[in-house]
Design an enzyme around this catalytic site. Sequence first.
Site, PDB file in Angstrom:
ATOM      1  N   ASP A   1     -25.518 -63.941 -45.417  1.00  0.00           N
ATOM      2  CA  ASP A   1     -26.091 -63.597 -46.721  1.00  0.00           C
ATOM      3  C   ASP A   1     -27.521 -63.081 -46.591  1.00  0.00           C
ATOM      4  OD1 ASP A   1     -25.725 -63.365 -49.481  1.00  0.00           O
ATOM      5  OD2 ASP A   1     -26.560 -65.341 -49.901  1.00  0.00           O
TER       6      ASP A   1
ATOM      7  N   LYS B   1     -15.992 -65.187 -54.754  1.00  0.00           N
ATOM      8  CA  LYS B   1     -16.161 -64.890 -53.338  1.00  0.00           C
ATOM      9  C   LYS B   1     -14.993 -65.443 -52.520  1.00  0.00           C
ATOM     10  CE  LYS B   1     -21.132 -64.669 -53.977  1.00  0.00           C
ATOM     11  NZ  LYS B   1     -22.381 -65.421 -54.075  1.00  0.00           N
TER      12      LYS B   1
ATOM     13  N   GLN C   1     -25.059 -71.222 -52.026  1.00  0.00           N
ATOM     14  CA  GLN C   1     -25.167 -70.620 -53.353  1.00  0.00           C
ATOM     15  C   GLN C   1     -26.477 -71.024 -54.033  1.00  0.00           C
ATOM     16  OE1 GLN C   1     -23.002 -68.402 -54.804  1.00  0.00           O
ATOM     17  NE2 GLN C   1     -24.552 -68.225 -56.387  1.00  0.00           N
TER      18      GLN C   1
END
Length: 277
Positions: free
Chosen positions: A116, A49, A93
Amino acid sequence: MDGTGLARRIVADAAAAAADLRERTSTSPCLATVLVGEDPASVTYVRMKQRRCAQAGITSRHVALPASIGTSELVDTVAGLSEDPSVHGILLQHPVGRHIDERAAFEAIAPHKDVDGVTMHSFAAMGFGEPGFVSCTPGGIMRLLDEYGVELAGRHAVVIGRSAILGKPAGMLLLARNATVTYCHSHTRDLSSMIRQADIVVAAVGRPRLIKGDDIKPGAVVIDAGYNAGNVGDVDFDSAAARASLITPVPGGVGPMTIATLLAQTVEAATRQLAGA
């Protein structure tokens, strides 16, 4: 269904928008990535990413935390990023460790920085059709379906999986487009018979090759959002492709779309914040 090619175009559009924003405001979009511990797969994902951010002209700020960190410390870290005006998007994450209240950590992300799409606010926005950021994998799936002109209204979509950031929001987004949605999961009886009724199959359960070609209704559209060891999806690709009208490969289907959606939403978040929206 070529997710790689479409993702490349989305990232190119995001890069152009980031360059325009930088020219107008002298500020680059900034994505903060938060990683707890050193899980090899998570480390790899975060690095990927970060590389894609660089390609799109997005600044990445990485926060590496020890595996021993507690919930309160993680929440404080995420809350600090939420309050930092130089950070426009936050990615925590997954997974963060069993000893941590992951939901509490997610909820420390300010809604306008939840690029996200993992907070309860974002899920509610998806459910009510209000402005917000979608969960990245479901959002990428919807872009793929649109790219290939898949008609959703009145079609029967079967979603296999009910995770908070994949299965559930995927169903909500499909429902918002007037599909009839059935959720299946580990307690569903006679799963194969349910899948055979589907015009659109979204496999998001994390079990390699669970869905076989015989499970697929001829002409159905198959979206394989699973990713398992050995670059294997939740669908047995060869047998399913023989019956499906459209199908996503693994890799090269949904995966690239997830990252592309993240980058596009980061640029969008930065644009909104710098405009004072």
